[in-house]
Enzyme design. Structure first.
Site, PDB file in Angstrom:
ATOM      1  N   ALA A  12      -3.431   7.964  -4.866  1.00 36.05           N
ATOM      2  CA  ALA A  12      -2.041   7.514  -4.997  1.00 36.05           C
ATOM      3  C   ALA A  12      -2.106   6.064  -5.458  1.00 36.05           C
ATOM      4  CB  ALA A  12      -1.331   7.638  -3.654  1.00 36.05           C
ATOM      5  N   GLY A  38       0.834  -1.201   0.000  1.00 38.62           N
ATOM      6  CA  GLY A  38       0.000   0.000   0.000  1.00 38.62           C
ATOM      7  C   GLY A  38       0.862   1.241   0.000  1.00 38.62           C
ATOM      8  N   ASN A  39       0.263   2.367   0.342  1.00 40.26           N
ATOM      9  CA  ASN A  39       1.056   3.593   0.476  1.00 40.26           C
ATOM     10  C   ASN A  39       0.436   4.481   1.547  1.00 40.26           C
ATOM     11  OD1 ASN A  39      -0.933   5.365  -0.835  1.00 40.26           O
ATOM     12  ND2 ASN A  39      -0.440   4.170  -2.662  1.00 40.26           N
ATOM     13  N   ARG A  40       1.070   5.611   1.788  1.00 39.35           N
ATOM     14  CA  ARG A  40       0.704   6.436   2.939  1.00 39.35           C
ATOM     15  C   ARG A  40      -0.460   7.384   2.669  1.00 39.35           C
ATOM     16  NH1 ARG A  40       4.688   6.121   6.764  1.00 39.35           N
ATOM     17  NH2 ARG A  40       6.700   5.398   6.007  1.00 39.35           N
ATOM     18  N   SER A  41      -1.077   7.306   1.514  1.00 37.14           N
ATOM     19  CA  SER A  41      -2.179   8.232   1.226  1.00 37.14           C
ATOM     20  C   SER A  41      -3.338   8.006   2.206  1.00 37.14           C
ATOM     21  CB  SER A  41      -2.673   8.021  -0.208  1.00 37.14           C
ATOM     22  OG  SER A  41      -3.826   8.793  -0.416  1.00 37.14           O
TER      23      SER A  41
END
Ligand SMILES: Cc1cc2nc3c(=O)[nH]c(=O)nc-3n(C[C@H](O)[C@H](O)[C@H](O)COP(=O)(O)O)c2cc1C
Length: 448
Positions: free
Chosen positions: A306, A238-241
């Site tokens: 993102a 995943g990512n930090r969005s």
């Protein structure tokens, strides 16, 4: 073709009475505006205790009429002007008390007075406790409204009520009320197209009038949040969005009158009210959801999500066991959604050859570019992705990017202009982006 609002040019008089469901009238107003309607709000004195007239004035951009004895500033009688100009009067939520007053023509409040004075169709959405709705007195009043006055009753639904009981009495789904209003108007001509014949608008410069309404009747699609690319059934990349920036754009677009569709992946902030929400997980699902929107049409697309550039090549069906040797993952590239949408919207095939564009007129496309250090790559995206605007932000800067309430962005436009904004709350950044989108849409319409 993009669908025009089904109420473009119409005046909807929205009557609100003193029910616990009065707060839903705020979303109802937004739905009417998203259909292109001009709205004037009428309230009973009780209703003003449940929801602030200021909110409704700001969203309708008209003073709220809540006092049947008040005259308009120019001396005209407000409820008579509204009654003459409205294409439909919608009373939602309608209390038991109001149904009784209306059934017997007791014009002590502005909602009843307007209904009595109008020849426009009237749509009523009752909302109350189940026992109150079932009472013979209420049922008799509903029957009078329906059978003797020809009003359309949008029957309340079964569900949990404010009393804690479950029963018939919950205000109908707002979309049902909007559909009933559209149906009630049918093919009648617009009654008073001249704004001078309608109730007055808020004067320019009035605090409540500051909210722009430049997106009324527009369909705006926004992507927000991150994507989750499965490694196995429990793990993902995943990512930090957090979704906060995209959701700020959605809320701002909604408040400027747009019909909004939010396509959201992983998000750690509350999802907004008053819009269609499509939940997705992976980049591929986000692409599919966007292609579906492309098929049904929109006026602007703001892609703030993102989206993962890579995904595991072969996600495991079973949870991967812990192994001392560690784990290597093979990643493959995800589809470049921004580029694909840009290409389809501009009518360019996969091989670069011209094909009929997916939408006419072309929607305004906005891409986001999260960079660390420089926005040079963001500028290149304008051409390679064929978008109208790229919102570039340096996510490595303090107070900008993921997980912060503020953002510092530069809005790069296809015409070569660059708007480097200071650090601003995300909502304000959203407004600045929508200023550009609204102007681009107005320019597009003018050149048609
Ligand atoms: C918290 C609260 C919630 C209420 N909700 C409703 C309701 O959903 N439906 C209803 O018919 N009356 C409801 N009432 C009662 C009405 O507010 C009351 O009958 C009032 O006189 C209605 O005035 P109006 O019809 O002029 O707006 C509620 C009262 C309170 C205190």
């Amino acid at each position: 073709m993009n669908q025009p609002g089904r109420l473009t040019g119409r005046l909807v008089a929205l009557g609100i009475t003193g029910s616990i469901a009065a707060f839903k009238a705020v979303d109802l107003l937004r739905l009417f505006r998203a259909e292109g309607a001009d709205v004037v709000v009428l309230m009973t004195p009780s209703a003003t205790r449940f929801v602030a007239p200021l909110t409704l004035a700001a969203l309708s951009r008209r003073p709220v009429d809540a006092d049947v004895l008040d005259l308009l500033p120019d001396g005209r009688i407000g409820h008579v002007i509204t009654a003459d100009a409205a294409d439909v009067v919608v009373v939602a939520p309608a209390t038991a008390h109001w149904l009784g007053a209306m059934a017997h023509g007791l014009a002590a409040d502005v909602v009843t007075a307007t209904c009595l004075a109008t020849s426009a169709p009237v749509v009523v959405g009752p909302a109350m406790d189940g026992e109150m709705y079932a009472h013979p007195a209420t049922q008799a009043n509903v029957r009078i409204l329906r059978e003797e006055f020809g009003y359309r009753i949008v029957e309340p639904e079964t569900g949990g009520l404010a009393s804690g009981q479950v029963g018939v009495g919950r205000l109908a789904a707002l979309e049902r009320i909007v559909d009933a209003a559209i149906d009630a108007i049918g093919v009648r001509p617009i009654r008073k197209p001249d704004p001078a014949d309608r109730p007055p608008r808020l004067p320019d410069g009035d605090d409540a009038a500051r909210d722009a309404d430049d997106l009324v009747g527009r369909h705006v699609v926004v992507t927000a949040g991150g994507t989750a690319e499965p490694i196995d059934p429990v793990r993902y990349i995943g990512n930090r969005s957090t979704g906060a920036m995209g959701i700020a754009v959605c809320e701002a677009a909604r408040d400027r009158g747009a019909r909004v569709t939010l396509i959201v992946g992983t998000a750690s902030v509350a999802l907004p009210q008053g819009m269609a929400i499509v939940r997705v997980e992976t980049a591929t699902q986000m692409r599919d959801a966007l292609l579906e929107q492309l098929a049904s049409g929109f006026d602007a697309l703001i892609m703030s999500a993102a989206v993962a550039d890579f995904r595991p090549a072969a996600p495991s069906v079973l949870k991967l066991p812990r192994t001392p040797a560690g784990l290597s993952l093979e990643l493959v590239a995800n589809p470049d959604i921004l580029a694909e949408i840009g290409r389809r919207v501009r009518g360019i095939g996969e091989d670069g050859a011209p094909v009929p564009p997916a939408l006419t007129p072309a929607p305004v496309l906005v891409g986001f570019a999260a960079e660390t250090g420089s926005i040079v790559r963001a500028a290149a995206k304008l051409a390679t992705k064929r978008v109208d605007f790229v919102v570039a932000n340096d996510v490595a800067e303090t107070g900008s990017g993921f997980g912060t309430p503020t953002n510092r962005v530069t809005i790069l436009a296809a015409d070569g202009t660059e708007d480097a904004l200071p650090i601003l709350p995300k909502r304000e950044v959203a407004e600045r982006i929508l200023d550009r989108v609204g102007a681009a849409l107005a320019g597009r319409d003018a050149s048609e």
